[in-house]
Scaffold this active site. Structure first.
Site, short mmCIF file in Angstrom:
data_model
loop_
_atom_site.label_atom_id
_atom_site.label_comp_id
_atom_site.label_asym_id
_atom_site.label_seq_id
_atom_site.Cartn_x
_atom_site.Cartn_y
_atom_site.Cartn_z
N THR A 81 1.12 -0.76 -0.12
CA THR A 81 0.09 -0.23 -0.57
C THR A 81 0.88 1.69 0.33
O THR A 81 0.39 1.96 -0.64
CB THR A 81 -0.96 -0.10 0.96
OG1 THR A 81 -1.90 -1.21 1.39
CG2 THR A 81 -2.04 1.01 1.58
N ARG A 137 7.73 -2.79 2.29
CA ARG A 137 7.96 -3.16 4.28
C ARG A 137 8.56 -4.33 4.24
O ARG A 137 7.88 -5.22 3.90
CB ARG A 137 6.93 -2.65 4.79
CG ARG A 137 6.50 -1.35 4.26
CD ARG A 137 5.70 -0.56 5.65
NE ARG A 137 4.91 0.82 5.44
CZ ARG A 137 4.13 1.65 5.46
NH1 ARG A 137 3.46 0.87 6.80
NH2 ARG A 137 3.81 2.70 4.99
N SER A 192 5.99 3.59 9.11
CA SER A 192 4.90 4.50 8.83
C SER A 192 4.02 3.76 10.97
O SER A 192 5.04 4.22 11.92
CB SER A 192 4.17 4.40 7.92
OG SER A 192 2.80 5.19 8.92
N HIS A 193 2.95 3.94 10.90
CA HIS A 193 2.27 2.67 12.12
C HIS A 193 3.40 1.93 12.64
O HIS A 193 3.86 1.32 13.74
CB HIS A 193 0.99 3.24 12.05
CG HIS A 193 1.05 2.48 11.22
ND1 HIS A 193 0.70 2.01 9.79
CD2 HIS A 193 0.06 1.23 11.09
CE1 HIS A 193 0.24 1.50 8.57
NE2 HIS A 193 0.32 0.84 9.56
N ASP A 243 2.08 9.68 14.24
CA ASP A 243 2.57 8.49 14.05
C ASP A 243 3.43 7.96 13.28
O ASP A 243 4.09 9.12 13.45
CB ASP A 243 1.35 7.55 12.77
CG ASP A 243 1.72 7.73 11.61
OD1 ASP A 243 2.29 9.09 10.79
OD2 ASP A 243 2.37 6.93 10.36
N ASP A 285 5.97 8.15 10.41
CA ASP A 285 6.72 9.72 10.07
C ASP A 285 5.65 10.70 9.00
O ASP A 285 5.87 11.80 9.01
CB ASP A 285 6.63 8.71 8.63
CG ASP A 285 5.51 8.23 8.11
OD1 ASP A 285 4.41 7.92 9.04
OD2 ASP A 285 4.98 7.40 7.28
N ASP A 317 2.21 10.98 9.05
CA ASP A 317 1.29 11.75 7.86
C ASP A 317 0.20 11.37 8.45
O ASP A 317 -1.23 11.73 7.87
CB ASP A 317 1.82 10.88 6.52
CG ASP A 317 2.01 9.68 7.27
OD1 ASP A 317 1.74 8.88 8.14
OD2 ASP A 317 2.20 8.78 5.89
N ARG A 318 -0.26 10.51 10.28
CA ARG A 318 -1.45 10.43 10.39
C ARG A 318 -1.85 11.19 11.89
O ARG A 318 -0.81 11.47 12.39
CB ARG A 318 -1.55 8.84 10.93
CG ARG A 318 -1.30 7.62 10.17
CD ARG A 318 -1.65 6.12 10.51
NE ARG A 318 -1.29 5.50 9.87
CZ ARG A 318 -1.90 4.07 9.04
NH1 ARG A 318 -2.37 3.65 10.45
NH2 ARG A 318 -2.00 3.88 8.75
N LYS A 364 -0.64 12.47 3.55
CA LYS A 364 -1.50 12.99 4.07
C LYS A 364 -0.82 13.20 5.73
O LYS A 364 0.49 13.30 5.66
CB LYS A 364 -2.06 11.49 5.12
CG LYS A 364 -1.14 10.43 5.19
CD LYS A 364 -2.20 9.52 5.80
CE LYS A 364 -1.90 7.60 5.81
NZ LYS A 364 -1.10 7.19 4.92
C1 VG1 Z 1 -3.36 0.50 5.63
C2 VG1 Z 1 -4.10 1.75 6.12
C3 VG1 Z 1 -4.18 2.64 4.71
C4 VG1 Z 1 -2.99 3.90 4.47
C5 VG1 Z 1 -1.30 2.64 4.17
C6 VG1 Z 1 -0.48 3.57 4.64
O1 VG1 Z 1 -2.43 0.07 4.40
O2 VG1 Z 1 -5.05 1.11 5.79
O3 VG1 Z 1 -5.48 3.33 4.93
O4 VG1 Z 1 -2.55 4.30 3.31
O5 VG1 Z 1 -1.68 1.83 5.60
O6 VG1 Z 1 -0.64 4.67 5.56
P1 VG1 Z 1 -3.35 -0.94 4.38
O7 VG1 Z 1 -3.32 -1.84 4.19
O8 VG1 Z 1 -2.27 -1.96 6.11
O9 VG1 Z 1 -4.90 -0.89 5.22
V1 VG1 Z 1 1.20 5.61 6.95
O10 VG1 Z 1 0.30 5.78 7.86
O11 VG1 Z 1 1.74 2.89 7.19
O12 VG1 Z 1 1.77 5.09 5.23
CO CO Z 2 2.20 7.04 8.24
#
Ligand code: VG1
Ligand code: CO
Length: 543
Positions: A18, A22, A113-114, A277, A279, A281-282, A376
Site C-alpha cells: 500500500t 516494508r 510508518s505506524h 504516527d 512518519d 502523516d496520520r 496525508k
Molecule cells: C494502511 C491503511 C491505509 C494507509 C496505509 C499507509 O494500509 O489502511 O489507509 O494509506 O496504511 O499509511 P493497509 O494496506 O495496511 O490497510 V501509513 O501512515 O502506514 O504510510
Molecule cells: Co504514516
C-alpha cells in the site's frame, strides 16, 4: 572516488505494498537487499542525470545506515543534488513539500510508518514522484518487475558522511544540502492557517496535549505548537524521536496512544488531544472525553474548510478511500461538489489533487490531507482543528455533535485480525468474491443487501484500472461492511473488517459504537466465516 558496479542477484518479494516496501529490519540488512531496491527505483525513475532528489526518514532503526547507502548510490548513478533533512530526518508530509518546493525529480522516504521499529522491528522505503506524492501503481509495479531481473547496481566508493547538522558538502560530483527538516514545513503551515488566532486561543487558557509517540513529529510539533504558537512547554509529550519509538507502536489510535487517551478521559484533562504516527502523516483527534473518528474528522473538515484562511475560496471536490465512512459524501452532496471514492492508499489521491478535482481527502486509518502537499498530513490536521476551534469557539465535542445533527451520524468501527495465516486470509476473501453476486439481493438481519462486489476503481484522470480492492456489502438502511487484506504488514496477513451504520435521529446519536454495530459485527463474521476459516474469535485491534 570511483564509481563501482557491483554484481547482484534478485531477491524474492520486493513488491511494494500500500505504501512502499516494508520488511523486518534483518531482511533489509541482508547484503545487497536495500541496494537492489534502490537501483530499481532509480532505473524506473528514468532520466535522473544531474537531477535533485529529496531524502529523509522517520528516524527509526536503520535509517542512518540506509541513508549512507542511498547517498552513495545516488552519487554513483549521476544524481546532481540531494536535499537531506539533518540527522536523516524528514516527516512524510515535509518530504512531500520539499519535493514540490524544489521541483525535485522525487524523493526517497525511509519509514514503515505506524509499524513498530528497532533491530527486530520494521523498516520501509518508498519513492515519491515529482508531484510530491507516493509513486502510483504502474511505477511501483515496474520497480517490482525490475527487482526480479536486476544483476548489478552502481555505488560510489566513499567513506560514510556526517549529516547530523545543516550544511553543504560534495559526494563525488553530487552536492548534498543538509537542511533543517522542520523550517520549510512550519512556514507552509503559517500560510494555511491563522496562527495569531490560534495563539490567542492558547493565551486565553486553552489546553492541549500532543503525543508525538517518540516518532518524527516531536520536533515539528514543538516548533509549531510550543515556539510559534506559544503553547506551554510540555504540550508536546514523547517528543524525542527514538530509533525504537521507546518500545511503543507509533500508531495513533485508542489502543496504542493509551497515555494520551487516559489524559483526555481524566476529569481535569486538556481541551484537545492529538497524536501522530511514525512518519507524521496520520492524526488522531480527541476532545475532552470524546473521540473523533477519522471519517467524521474528514466530514467536519469538509463542512468547515471555508472558515480557514487557506481554504476560504471553498473546495473543488473531496475524496475518501473506499473503506472510509460515507460521512463526507453527505457533506459533498449538501455543498454540491464531487466526492470521489478511491482504493486504500494515498497514491490514489495524487491525480485528483493534481487535476484540481479535489481540495480535501482522507482515509479512515487516521489520515487526512489537502492540496498543500501530496501526502496525508498529521500536524496539518491538528492545526486545522485548532484553527477551527479558534474560529468557532466551541469544544471538539460540540462541533462534532452539531455536525451529526445536521448531516446524521455514521457509527463506524474497524476490526483488525493480525498475523493470520496468509493462505486462510486469501481463501476467505476469494470465497467472498465468489459468493458476492449470489448474496446480493438477499436480506440479512432485516436489511436488504443492495450491492455486494469486489471494489474496482477507474482513475478519472489517467483511466488506469485498479481491481480487487476489497469486498463491499451495501445494505438498504445505509449500513455497510467492507473486507480487505492489509498491504502494509510484514508478518502473515491482516484482515481488516470495516463496519458502519447510519443514524439520522439525534435522539439516537449518543449510543455505544460497538453495541450499535453489534448486528453488523455478527453478520460480518457469519457471512465471511471469519472464526471458521481463521480460528479467531475476536479481533486484535478495534479502532
Ligand atoms: C494502511 C491503511 C491505509 C494507509 C496505509 C499507509 O494500509 O489502511 O489507509 O494509506 O496504511 O499509511 P493497509 O494496506 O495496511 O490497510 V501509513 O501512515 O502506514 O504510510
Ligand atoms: Co504514516
Amino acid at each position: 572516488m570511483a564509481i563501482k558496479t557491483v554484481s547482484t542477484t534478485p531477491f524474492d518479494e520486493q513488491r511494494p505494498g500500500t505504501s512502499g516496501l516494508r520488511k523486518k529490519v534483518p531482511v533489509f540488512q541482508q547484503p545487497h537487499y536495500l541496494e537492489n531496491f534502490v537501483q530499481c527505483i532509480l532505473h524506473v525513475a528514468g532520466d535522473i542525470e544531474g537531477k535533485t532528489l529529496v531524502v529523509g526518514g522517520d528516524g527509526r532503526y536503520y535509517n542512518q545506515q540506509a541513508i549512507q547507502v542511498i547517498l552513495k548510490m545516488a552519487a554513483g548513478n549521476g544524481i546532481g543534488r540531494i536535499i537531506l533533512g539533518a540527522g536523516g530526518l524528514l516527516s512524510t508530509p515535509a518530504a512531500s513539500h520539499l519535493i514540490r518546493k524544489h521541483k525535485a525529480l522525487g524523493g526517497i522516504v525511509l519509514s514503515a510508518s505506524h509499524n513498530p521499529g528497532g533491530p527486530n522491528g520494521d523498516f520501509g522505503i518508498k519513492f515519491n514522484i515529482r508531484n510530491g506524492g507516493p509513486a502510483p501503481t504502474p511505477f511501483t509495479e515496474a520497480v517490482y518487475e525490475r527487482t526480479k531481473i536486476i544483476d548489478s547496481y552502481k555505488i560510489l566508493e566513499a567513506d560514510d558522511v556526517d549529516f547530523g547538522h545543516t550544511g553543504q558538502f560534495s559526494l563525488g560530483d553530487m552536492q548534498v544540502d543538509v537542511i533543517d527538516p522542520v523550517a520549510d514545513y512550519a512556514d507552509l503551515m503559517e500560510e494555511l492557517f491563522d496562527l495569531p488566532a490560534i495563539s490567542n486561543l492558547f493565551e486565553s487558557g486553552f489546553t492541549m496535549c500532543f503525543d508525538a509517540m517518540h516518532a518524527i513529529t516531536g520536533p515539528y510539533a514543538r516548533e509549531i505548537l510550543e515556539h510559534r504558537l506559544g503553547a506551554p512547554v510540555g504540550t508536546v509529550i514523547r517528543g524525542e524521536p527514538l530509533e525504537d519509538f521507546g518500545g511503543g507502536h507509533p500508531d495513533p489510535n485508542l489502543v496504542y496512544a493509551k497515555d494520551l487517551v487516559d489524559q483526555m478521559y481524566a476529569s481535569q484533562g486538556p481541551s484537545l488531544g492529538a497524536a501522530s504516527d511514525g512518519d507524521g502523516d496520520r492524526n488522531m483527534i480527541l476532545g475532552k472525553q470524546f473521540f473523533v473518528t477519522p471519517s467524521d474528522s474528514l466530514a467536519v473538515m469538509a463542512a468547515n474548510a471555508h472558515l480557514l484562511p487557506g481554504y476560504r475560496q471553498g473546495l473543488s471536490g473531496v475524496a475518501r478511500s473506499m473503506p472510509t465512512s460515507s460521512a463526507v459524501d453527505r457533506v459533498a452532496d449538501a455543498m454540491g461538489i464531487a466526492c470521489y471514492e478511491t482504493p486504500t492508499g494515498w497514491k490514489y489521491f495524487g491525480n485528483l489533487l493534481d487535476a484540481g478535482k479535489i481540495t480535501l481527502c482522507g482515509e479512515e486509518s487516521f489520515g487526512a490531507g489537502s492540496d498543500h502537499v501530496r501526502e496525508k498530513d498529521g500536524l496539518w490536521a491538528v492545526l486545522f482543528w485548532l484553527n477551527l476551534i479558534a474560529v468557532r469557539r466551541q469544544s471538539v465535542e460540540a462541533i462534532v455533535r452539531q455536525h451529526w445533527a445536521s448531516y446524521g451520524r455514521y457509527y463506524y468501527t474497524r476490526h483488525d485480525y493480525e498475523g493470520i495465516d496468509t493462505a486462510a486470509a486469501e481463501k476467505l476473501i476469494a470465497a467472498l468474491r465468489d459468493t458476492a453476486s449470489s448474496l446480493q439481493g438477499q436480506s440479512f438481519e432485516g436489511n436488504l443487501l443492495k450491492t455486494c462486489d469486489d471494489f474496482a476503481y477507474t482513475d478519472p484522470v489517467d483511466h488506469s484500472i485498479s481491481e480487487h480492492q476489497g469486498i463491499r456489502m451495501l445494505f438498504d438502511n445505509g449500513s455497510r461492511i467492507v473486507y480487505r487484506l492489509s498491504g502494509t504488514g510484514t508478518e502473515g496477513a491482516t484482515l481488516r473488517v470495516y463496519m458502519e451504520h447510519f443514524e439520522p435521529d439525534t435522539e439516537k446519536q449518543d449510543q455505544d459504537t460497538q453495541e450499535t454495530l453489534a448486528y453488523l459485527i455478527r453478520l460480518a463474521n457469519q457471512l465471511a466465516g471469519i472464526t471458521t476459516i481463521t480460528g479467531r474469535t475476536s479481533p486484535d485491534v478495534i479502532t
